[in-house]
Design an enzyme around this catalytic site. Structure first.
Site, short mmCIF file in Angstrom:
data_model
loop_
_atom_site.label_atom_id
_atom_site.label_comp_id
_atom_site.label_asym_id
_atom_site.label_seq_id
_atom_site.Cartn_x
_atom_site.Cartn_y
_atom_site.Cartn_z
N GLU A 36 -0.63 -52.97 -4.24
CA GLU A 36 -1.00 -54.38 -4.44
C GLU A 36 -0.91 -55.18 -3.15
O GLU A 36 -1.74 -56.08 -2.91
CB GLU A 36 -0.09 -55.01 -5.50
CG GLU A 36 -0.38 -54.57 -6.92
CD GLU A 36 0.28 -53.27 -7.33
OE1 GLU A 36 0.24 -52.92 -8.52
OE2 GLU A 36 0.86 -52.59 -6.45
N GLY A 65 1.93 -57.68 -11.65
CA GLY A 65 1.90 -58.67 -12.71
C GLY A 65 2.25 -58.11 -14.07
O GLY A 65 2.18 -58.83 -15.07
N GLU A 74 4.24 -49.50 -13.27
CA GLU A 74 4.82 -50.53 -14.13
C GLU A 74 4.98 -50.01 -15.56
O GLU A 74 6.00 -50.24 -16.21
CB GLU A 74 3.95 -51.78 -14.10
CG GLU A 74 3.98 -52.50 -12.76
CD GLU A 74 3.18 -53.79 -12.75
OE1 GLU A 74 3.79 -54.86 -12.67
OE2 GLU A 74 1.94 -53.72 -12.84
#
Length: 257
Positions: free
Chosen positions: A131, A139, A111
């Site tokens: 995940e 997230g 990310e």
């Protein structure tokens, strides 16, 4: 500026931002995320480009699961938005950011990498989104940024099956724009940052802030936004000097490599 888990080094007009949790494979704790936010929010005005690197054999192995705690839905929402705010300052901050990838680029590390503007991977790099197997969901902005690099189907496959991409597969899939030999990612990233830093600042700003938004707009809106940005960019004194230098034969022409 130095934080326990993050180091900022200035090399002329280049900022080197290094994750320094090598013993934890540079896993992203809340403190480290906040340090990233604060670093990019407060870069010196002299900085024209930045490189993000990870100390040790890995770029970043993702979320620090030792900090993972039970949260209700509201707390989880607020925690995710904290990550969004930090990584938005990487993607939409003051300067272009080049990631020097090596070893694990996993979960939250991917990310973070996806928030950078250019990614250079060495041959040790591998990518994963574990995940799905851990009962959680990305997230830190991954569901928005990563599909734009590799497509939603590839990301779905990674999260459903735990698929791991090696460096060569990752370059073909679109994770990185450059693939270099083991140990060479940082030097290549700095080389690119120095090149990027020579661009007109307003052009760099347009590429960071306008281009991604244009790509999301309907065509007629995009064309209009492009025209506005083109008019603004070419009106800058720096741009006028560069065009004049080219017309007077003082600037290099594009050559085939």
């Amino acid at each position: 500026m130095t934080h326990t888990d993050l180091q900022l080094e200035l090399q002329d007009d280049i900022a080197i931002v290094r994750l320094t949790r090598a013993s934890k494979r540079n896993a992203l704790s809340d403190a480290l995320i906040l340090a990233l936010r604060n670093t990019f929010e407060n870069l010196p005005s002299s900085v024209r480009a930045a490189v993000i690197d990870g100390e040790g054999p890995h770029f970043c192995a993702g979320l620090d699961l030792s900090e993972l705690q039970e949260r209700d839905a509201g707390q989880g929402l607020i925690h995710s938005r904290m990550w969004h705010a930090a990584l938005d300052l990487v993607q939409h901050g003051p300067v272009p950011v080049i990631a020097a990838l090596h070893g694990a680029v996993v979960g939250g590390g991917l990310e973070l990498a996806s928030a950078c503007h250019i990614r250079v991977a060495d041959s040790t790099t591998f990518y994963a989104l574990p995940e799905g197997s851990r009962g959680i969901f990305v997230g830190g902005g991954g569901s928005v940024r990563i599909p734009k690099l590799i497509g939603a189907a590839r990301m779905t496959d990674m999260m459903l099956t735990g698929r791991v991409y090696n460096a060569e597969e990752g370059e073909r899939a679109g994770f990185a724009q450059y693939l270099v030999a083991e140990g060479a990612a940082f030097d290549k990233a700095v080389e690119l940052a120095r090149r990027v830093a020579t661009n007109a600042p307003l052009t760099n700003y347009a590429l960071m802030h306008a281009l991604p938004r244009i790509a999301e707009q309907p065509a007629d809106h995009g064309f209009f936004t492009e025209a506005l940005m083109a008019g603004i960019a070419q009106s800058a004194p720096d741009a006028k000097e560069r065009v004049r230098a080219f017309l007077e034969g003082k600037a290099n022409k594009v050559q085939k490599n």
